[in-house]
Design a protein around this motif. Sequence first.
Motif, mmCIF file in Angstrom:
data_model
loop_
_atom_site.group_PDB
_atom_site.id
_atom_site.type_symbol
_atom_site.label_atom_id
_atom_site.label_comp_id
_atom_site.label_asym_id
_atom_site.label_seq_id
_atom_site.Cartn_x
_atom_site.Cartn_y
_atom_site.Cartn_z
ATOM 1 N N MET A 1 0.803 -1.160 0.036
ATOM 2 C CA MET A 1 0.006 0.057 0.190
ATOM 3 C C MET A 1 1.006 1.350 -0.044
ATOM 4 N N ASN A 2 1.966 1.108 0.759
ATOM 5 C CA ASN A 2 2.719 2.418 0.872
ATOM 6 C C ASN A 2 3.719 2.577 -0.567
ATOM 7 N N ARG A 3 4.032 1.479 -0.900
ATOM 8 C CA ARG A 3 4.840 1.540 -2.217
ATOM 9 C C ARG A 3 4.039 2.098 -3.303
ATOM 10 N N TYR A 4 2.744 1.859 -3.389
ATOM 11 C CA TYR A 4 1.790 2.168 -4.457
ATOM 12 C C TYR A 4 1.569 3.788 -4.132
ATOM 13 N N LEU A 5 1.330 3.972 -3.044
ATOM 14 C CA LEU A 5 1.224 5.429 -2.580
ATOM 15 C C LEU A 5 2.275 6.365 -2.967
ATOM 16 N N GLU A 6 3.535 5.877 -2.800
ATOM 17 C CA GLU A 6 4.661 6.530 -3.101
ATOM 18 C C GLU A 6 4.896 6.654 -4.823
ATOM 19 N N ARG A 7 4.417 5.790 -5.368
ATOM 20 C CA ARG A 7 4.706 5.723 -6.770
ATOM 21 C C ARG A 7 3.583 6.620 -7.336
ATOM 22 N N ILE A 8 2.434 6.524 -7.032
ATOM 23 C CA ILE A 8 1.450 7.512 -7.293
ATOM 24 C C ILE A 8 1.921 9.021 -7.149
ATOM 25 N N GLU A 9 2.548 9.341 -5.936
ATOM 26 C CA GLU A 9 2.978 10.631 -5.801
ATOM 27 C C GLU A 9 4.112 11.085 -6.693
ATOM 28 N N ASN A 10 4.965 9.900 -6.720
ATOM 29 C CA ASN A 10 6.093 10.225 -7.822
ATOM 30 C C ASN A 10 5.563 10.633 -9.305
ATOM 31 N N THR A 11 4.548 9.763 -9.559
ATOM 32 C CA THR A 11 4.405 10.036 -11.013
ATOM 33 C C THR A 11 3.624 11.159 -11.225
ATOM 34 N N ALA A 12 2.816 11.499 -10.121
ATOM 35 C CA ALA A 12 1.953 12.997 -10.306
ATOM 36 C C ALA A 12 2.992 14.011 -10.327
ATOM 37 N N ARG A 13 4.024 13.892 -9.489
ATOM 38 C CA ARG A 13 5.107 15.058 -9.465
ATOM 39 C C ARG A 13 5.727 15.159 -10.619
ATOM 40 N N LEU A 14 6.140 13.932 -11.408
ATOM 41 C CA LEU A 14 6.748 14.013 -12.564
ATOM 42 C C LEU A 14 6.102 14.717 -13.911
ATOM 43 N N ILE A 15 4.840 14.482 -13.752
ATOM 44 C CA ILE A 15 4.240 15.060 -14.692
ATOM 45 C C ILE A 15 4.121 16.503 -14.437
ATOM 46 N N GLU A 16 3.815 16.865 -13.435
ATOM 47 C CA GLU A 16 3.475 18.072 -12.784
ATOM 48 C C GLU A 16 4.571 19.073 -13.259
ATOM 49 N N SER A 17 5.841 18.408 -12.929
ATOM 50 C CA SER A 17 7.203 19.208 -13.178
ATOM 51 C C SER A 17 7.316 19.546 -14.908
ATOM 52 N N GLN A 18 7.019 18.210 -15.596
ATOM 53 C CA GLN A 18 7.068 18.487 -16.738
ATOM 54 C C GLN A 18 6.242 19.417 -17.587
ATOM 55 N N LEU A 19 5.026 19.727 -17.020
ATOM 56 C CA LEU A 19 4.013 20.467 -17.606
ATOM 57 C C LEU A 19 4.602 21.756 -17.106
ATOM 58 N N HIS A 20 5.347 22.065 -16.175
ATOM 59 C CA HIS A 20 5.785 23.420 -15.709
ATOM 60 C C HIS A 20 6.946 23.847 -16.561
ATOM 61 N N MET A 21 7.763 22.678 -16.751
ATOM 62 C CA MET A 21 9.148 22.880 -17.270
ATOM 63 C C MET A 21 8.759 23.333 -19.140
ATOM 64 N N LEU A 22 7.883 22.783 -19.383
ATOM 65 C CA LEU A 22 7.320 23.111 -21.015
ATOM 66 C C LEU A 22 6.829 24.672 -21.073
ATOM 67 N N LEU A 23 6.391 24.961 -20.030
ATOM 68 C CA LEU A 23 5.800 26.505 -19.968
ATOM 69 C C LEU A 23 7.113 27.351 -20.340
ATOM 70 N N ASP A 24 7.981 27.007 -19.847
ATOM 71 C CA ASP A 24 9.412 27.794 -19.746
ATOM 72 C C ASP A 24 10.049 27.748 -20.810
ATOM 73 N N LEU A 25 10.143 26.683 -21.683
ATOM 74 C CA LEU A 25 10.688 26.296 -22.926
ATOM 75 C C LEU A 25 9.922 26.272 -24.196
ATOM 76 N N PRO A 26 9.416 27.364 -24.746
ATOM 77 C CA PRO A 26 8.555 27.591 -25.903
ATOM 78 C C PRO A 26 9.305 26.661 -26.942
ATOM 79 N N SER A 27 10.244 26.580 -27.046
ATOM 80 C CA SER A 27 11.152 25.988 -28.417
ATOM 81 C C SER A 27 10.930 24.384 -28.017
#
Lengths: 329, 480
Positions: free
Chosen positions: A12-38
Amino acid sequence: MLSRVANSLYWMNRYLERIENTARLIESQLHMLLDLPSMRKDPNAWKPLVDITGDNQYFTENIGRYKREEVIFFHTFDRNYPHSIISCVIAARENARSVREIISSEMWEKINNLYLSVAGPGASLKASKNPHKFYYDIKMACHLILGIAYSTMAHGEAWHFSELGRFLERADKTSRILDVKYFIILPRIDFVGSSLDSVQWTALLKSISSLEMYRKRFNLISSKNIVDFLIFDREFPRSILYCIRHAERAYFNINGTPFGVYDNDLARQFGKLMGKLNYSHIDEVMAIGLHQFLDEIQSDLNDVGETIHDNFFANKPVSELNQSGAQIQ
Amino acid sequence: MHFDTYNPEHFYDEYFLESGRPRPEVEKLINKINSFAKSELANQRRAANAAFKQMGITFGVYGDNKGLEKIFPFDIVPRIINARDWNLIERGVKQRVHALNQFIQDVYNDQRILKDGILPKEFILSSVAYRKECVGLTPPKNIWCHVSGIDLVRDHDGQFYVLEDNLRCPSGVSYVLGNRRVMKQTLPAVFEALPIRPVEDYAGRLAETLRNLIPESILKPNIGILTPGIYNSAYFEHSFLAQQMGEELVEGQDLVVMDGFVYMRTTQGFERVHAIYRRIDDEYLDPTVFNPDSLLGVPGIMGSYREGKVALANAPGAGIADDKAIYSFVPKIIKYYTGEDAILQNVPTYVCEDEKQRQHVIDNIEKFVVKTAHGSGGYGMLIGPFSTRKEQKAMIDNILREPRNYIGQPVIQLSRVPVMVMDHFEGRHVDLRPYVLYGEDIYVLPGGLTRVALKKNSLVVNSSQGGGSKDTWVLAEDVT
């Protein structure tokens, strides 16, 4: 404690950690692309998010090209992919349900809420309308569950198994993200100091939730310091060293042997891993090659996971035939 | 909101003798409710529902998507049983369970009741719940049915009848405890006004009932509650009882039999289990003895049980006494073993195995309730007056194909209790399941589960068929 219960808490804890990691990964990717128009036009901009999983073959066969929508679907709503957020949420909830009498009712309630928000109607619409909020909410739900667990569960054996799962998963995720991202950004190392470069390094740190803590220690963005920080920092709770130290501590608490007595396979595996991290310097790591170093850590982590399974979850009477109860690694 | 406009119609209403004339035991409660501000009860109902959701008191529905759980609908108007009625129920239920327990012991051992010709031997032994594997067995302290639920109904004259006996794994007691907890939270003032008997100590009594099966020389015994797992419709109850008793909730995969003893797998190795409150049916208990495909059970556990190395509650084989066709003989069973007449009457029952009785059921099917001898949960049942010609015909075919498996009962006009419908009260039909623990003595939990058919005019109270529940208040003393 029943082996099945320990197994459920651990996963249960491994899965919760995995969920949080994946969400964070996508969130930071979305943020980064906003700063990198090219980069937004780059057809492979989202590919690293699949590379991190190592499941490129599954992706190309079942999902398609590395477009934003497809990568997001793959990571979030693909019920056939066992590591997607939705699959992990379902698995975390099933594990929670099977130990309802062990975990606090507030914890169960919040895990149930997370499930309803990801698997309920309208979830994918919410994700595409306002992805930043969607992933932020998932991340915060995971933090909330962890916080509730910390302050409502007895810190006994059940808690130690939870810690064991959480820190092993986190060590694994940090090493994977570092491994993949480092080599994508690396070719541009000549442009040190260019804005493109530092945006990407910053995004890497953000994806491990570590930018602010890193700044406090090193101020300047440099690839070597980042690697040093994410592997060896003794205080940052997502560095590989920190995670494995805490997993090891949880293990000793479960086993009841004094800290530092390495009298069985699992203890020795932990000891070797800690030795590797305690007695290596960042310069040595760079000399061996970061990839090779991380690869070894990951394979050691897998061995630890298997030994945990054999020691605690799968004890069998001699007469019983092999029957696997292992969950998805 | 009040009862001024409430109409008991032509049914036996447990609140009103007739419009505007409440029964003495509910008068105080009605006055209290009438005194509430207009929206208060509706607010309390909302609060009660929120409490259920928060506590996660749910049940699973078979046939629905995996993992789907529903909240058991709850009506806030309590069902009240006065002390005199309860005294009768309590005595009647104890007498019944005592006799049924003796019957089970006899059937698997001396078979005196069959030899004396009181019951037809072939008919009894052809029950699918009869376990030849239990022949010659005597469980610890001669107790077979440690936990039972006896379903009662009241007819239009207010008399209580036994509708069926549940001696395998009766469920629902967690709702009794949950309902009471929520009612105390939401309507404390009403509680203070009446002498209501508490239900709180059920889990403790259940633990004692199980402890009673373990030799006293074992100082720290392990007791397990065996559940089929998280997809079972009563999983919430299994985990709730384990939590309340402080015992281990186990699945079949957690248990293993070695050298005849039952152990559970723990992180520190194997630990012996001394008694198991099993919430899975006989057929799935031990794949080496019963259904070989069962993944829920524990291979070898029957052997261990037979050697007296583990106690099982309820004892395998106890289901013989809740065969609905054998039910029709219970008054004779009571008379035979206790010498007394049954305190609680049976609903008249026609056994389809018998040619004359079968013909009567078939000829009058539109007036009968037809049930399978082993079904539960309201599945596979026909209610004559509310069925179509086509359904009746299908049922007749079933009866003719397998007469031993069907019984018919005339439709009982179940008594009614008011429920809240939108902004007023309407009468709905109810039944009652008191829970009985057979330990050192026989104990009946005051009250039990009142199930209510929430659909207007419906007589089906099962949770799987749109029923709900009410808190059941047994009064410690009657108003004089």
